[in-house]
Scaffold this motif. Structure first.
Motif, PDB file in Angstrom:
ATOM      1  N   ARG A  96      10.172 -64.054  24.581  1.00  0.00           N
ATOM      2  CA  ARG A  96       8.753 -63.998  24.914  1.00  0.00           C
ATOM      3  C   ARG A  96       8.564 -63.289  26.245  1.00  0.00           C
ATOM      4  NH1 ARG A  96       8.981 -66.400  20.270  1.00  0.00           N
ATOM      5  NH2 ARG A  96       7.633 -68.167  19.793  1.00  0.00           N
ATOM      6  N   ASN A 147      15.545 -71.985  29.346  1.00  0.00           N
ATOM      7  CA  ASN A 147      14.288 -72.069  28.602  1.00  0.00           C
ATOM      8  C   ASN A 147      14.593 -72.949  27.395  1.00  0.00           C
ATOM      9  OD1 ASN A 147      11.929 -71.754  27.173  1.00  0.00           O
ATOM     10  ND2 ASN A 147      12.364 -69.654  26.519  1.00  0.00           N
ATOM     11  N   PRO A 148      14.530 -74.264  27.598  1.00  0.00           N
ATOM     12  CA  PRO A 148      14.907 -75.164  26.500  1.00  0.00           C
ATOM     13  C   PRO A 148      13.748 -75.325  25.526  1.00  0.00           C
ATOM     14  CG  PRO A 148      14.173 -76.468  28.343  1.00  0.00           C
ATOM     15  CD  PRO A 148      14.044 -75.024  28.777  1.00  0.00           C
ATOM     16  N   PRO A 149      13.988 -75.959  24.373  1.00  0.00           N
ATOM     17  CA  PRO A 149      12.845 -76.303  23.511  1.00  0.00           C
ATOM     18  C   PRO A 149      11.934 -77.255  24.285  1.00  0.00           C
ATOM     19  CG  PRO A 149      14.957 -76.661  22.394  1.00  0.00           C
ATOM     20  CD  PRO A 149      15.271 -76.437  23.836  1.00  0.00           C
ATOM     21  N   TYR A 150      10.625 -76.990  24.297  1.00  0.00           N
ATOM     22  CA  TYR A 150       9.748 -77.879  25.074  1.00  0.00           C
ATOM     23  C   TYR A 150       8.432 -78.230  24.374  1.00  0.00           C
ATOM     24  CZ  TYR A 150       7.811 -73.347  26.812  1.00  0.00           C
ATOM     25  OH  TYR A 150       7.274 -72.089  26.929  1.00  0.00           O
ATOM     26  N   ILE A 151       8.310 -77.902  23.104  1.00  0.00           N
ATOM     27  CA  ILE A 151       7.082 -78.251  22.389  1.00  0.00           C
ATOM     28  C   ILE A 151       7.191 -79.697  21.886  1.00  0.00           C
ATOM     29  CG2 ILE A 151       5.570 -77.554  20.482  1.00  0.00           C
ATOM     30  CD1 ILE A 151       5.966 -75.011  21.830  1.00  0.00           C
ATOM     31  N   LEU A 207      12.435 -74.999  19.284  1.00  0.00           N
ATOM     32  CA  LEU A 207      11.075 -75.310  19.728  1.00  0.00           C
ATOM     33  C   LEU A 207      10.869 -76.779  20.090  1.00  0.00           C
ATOM     34  CD1 LEU A 207       9.332 -73.400  16.796  1.00  0.00           C
ATOM     35  CD2 LEU A 207       9.452 -72.610  19.170  1.00  0.00           C
TER      36      LEU A 207
HETATM   37  N1  GLN Z   1       7.012 -70.231  24.212  1.00  0.00           N
HETATM   38  C1  GLN Z   1       7.453 -70.690  22.906  1.00  0.00           C
HETATM   39  C2  GLN Z   1       6.266 -70.668  21.959  1.00  0.00           C
HETATM   40  O1  GLN Z   1       5.766 -69.657  21.721  1.00  0.00           O
HETATM   41  C3  GLN Z   1       8.138 -72.031  22.999  1.00  0.00           C
HETATM   42  C4  GLN Z   1       9.463 -71.861  23.584  1.00  0.00           C
HETATM   43  C5  GLN Z   1      10.137 -73.139  23.954  1.00  0.00           C
HETATM   44  O2  GLN Z   1       9.962 -74.229  23.370  1.00  0.00           O
HETATM   45  N2  GLN Z   1      10.936 -73.030  24.915  1.00  0.00           N
HETATM   46  O3  GLN Z   1       5.772 -71.553  21.391  1.00  0.00           O
END
Ligand code: GLN
Ligand code: SAM
Length: 289
Positions: A94, A194-198, A219
């Motif tokens: 991204r 940049n870990p999964p963060y959703i 994600l």
């Molecule tokens: N930025 C991502 C998205 O488009 C999520 C990436 C993440 O979880 N690190 O949703």
């Protein structure tokens, strides 16, 4: 059929399928199929395409209409001015993540050793090594398929033969299949991630391109989206040198919470940095002595 006619057909099909950037995607796919650029398409809109190009373009338009991300169709994404190979096993790099790389580059000095947790396509670590001198790096991911993509990218962009899972040895960069720090050895001057963060329940509300075609494992950051920050902060004292820096990408609403978690974990001068859209995007700090 001419470039111009085929483009209009593709654009119409994508609009009918509800693709937001129908014009752009039709043009990029046509450029990809005809191995040409925007200028040639504009200037030579009346040039004839071959039957193979026509067939190939229609097939790609059909697949894009099924919400397969454009980058998975062309197999590439530009990031930090470099062309990264991507497939459905990695998160597509991204633009927002370039903020993390730019912040980290300001603090990266010659010869430092960097750890990239959750490396995916390898875009963060490879960019850091590309734009610095004599730095070395280790990237980890749980996904073997993602690591293959990362190794291919490092080989092509850094010009090095990279084996996943091999010992670091003399190599400038290596990739390890590892659950966060599990297989990591030694100390680092900088850790980036940049870990999964959703949040788990939010993953299903994302746009179909992301929800259905990018790896869920890339994600889903657990119930509150913060699982990986907690885990990384729990372990990082054993891998980050005192005075070393940690850089996290975060979701737009996680800045203050992650700042608090970093301060609790002994980080000093913790900063939240915004992306070009004005949203909190990166948190960084220095590990105190
Ligand atoms: N930025 C991502 C998205 O488009 C999520 C990436 C993440 O979880 N690190 O949703
Ligand atoms: N760093 C890449 C980027 O910025 O484009 C990819 C980031 S993506 C959001 C997160 C990555 O973390 C995915 O490749 C996923 O496979 C990986 N991952 C998920 N759980 C992990 C774990 N426990 N340990 C290491 N990597 C993990």
């Amino acid at each position: 059929m001419s470039y111009g006619e085929l483009y209009l057909e593709g654009k119409g099909a994508l609009e009918a399928a509800g693709i937001a950037e129908a014009e752009l995607d039709a043009r990029l796919l046509l450029e990809y199929v005809c191995k040409t650029d925007r200028n040639a398409l504009l200037v030579h809109g009346d040039r004839q395409v071959t039957p193979e190009q026509e067939k190939c373009f229609r097939e790609l338009i059909r697949r894009r209409g099924e919400r397969i991300p454009l980058q998975q169709l062309t197999g590439t994404q530009d990031f930090m001015g470099l062309e990264f190979a991507v497939n459905e096993k990695v998160l597509i790099p991204r633009q927002d993540t370039e903020i993390l790389v730019e912040e980290a580059l300001r603090c990266l000095h010659d010869g430092m050793r960097v750890l990239d947790l959750c490396t995916g396509s390898g875009c963060i670590l490879i960019s850091l090594l590309q734009y610095s001198n004599n730095c070395t790096g280790v990237g980890t991911d749980v996904s073997k398929e993602a690591l293959k993509v990362a190794a291919e990218n490092a080989g092509r962009l850094l010009g090095e033969h990279v084996l996943t899972g091999s010992g670091e040895g003399e190599k400038r960069i290596c990739f390890l299949q590892s659950d966060l720090f599990e297989k990591v050895e030694g100390m680092f001057d900088m850790i980036v991630s940049n870990p999964p963060y959703i949040r788990t329940r939010v993953v299903d509300t994302l746009m179909p391109e992301v929800r259905d075609h990018e790896p869920r494992q890339a994600l889903d950051g657990g119930e509150d989206g913060l699982l990986f920050y907690r885990e990384i902060l729990r372990g990082c004292g054993n891998y980050l040198k005192k005075g070393g820096m940690l850089f996290f990408e975060i979701g737009y609403d996680q800045g203050e919470t992650v700042r608090g978690l970093m301060e609790q974990a002994g980080f000093l001068e913790v900063c939240v940095v915004k992306d070009y859209g004005g949203m909190d995007r990166v948190v960084c700090g220095t590990l105190g002595f």
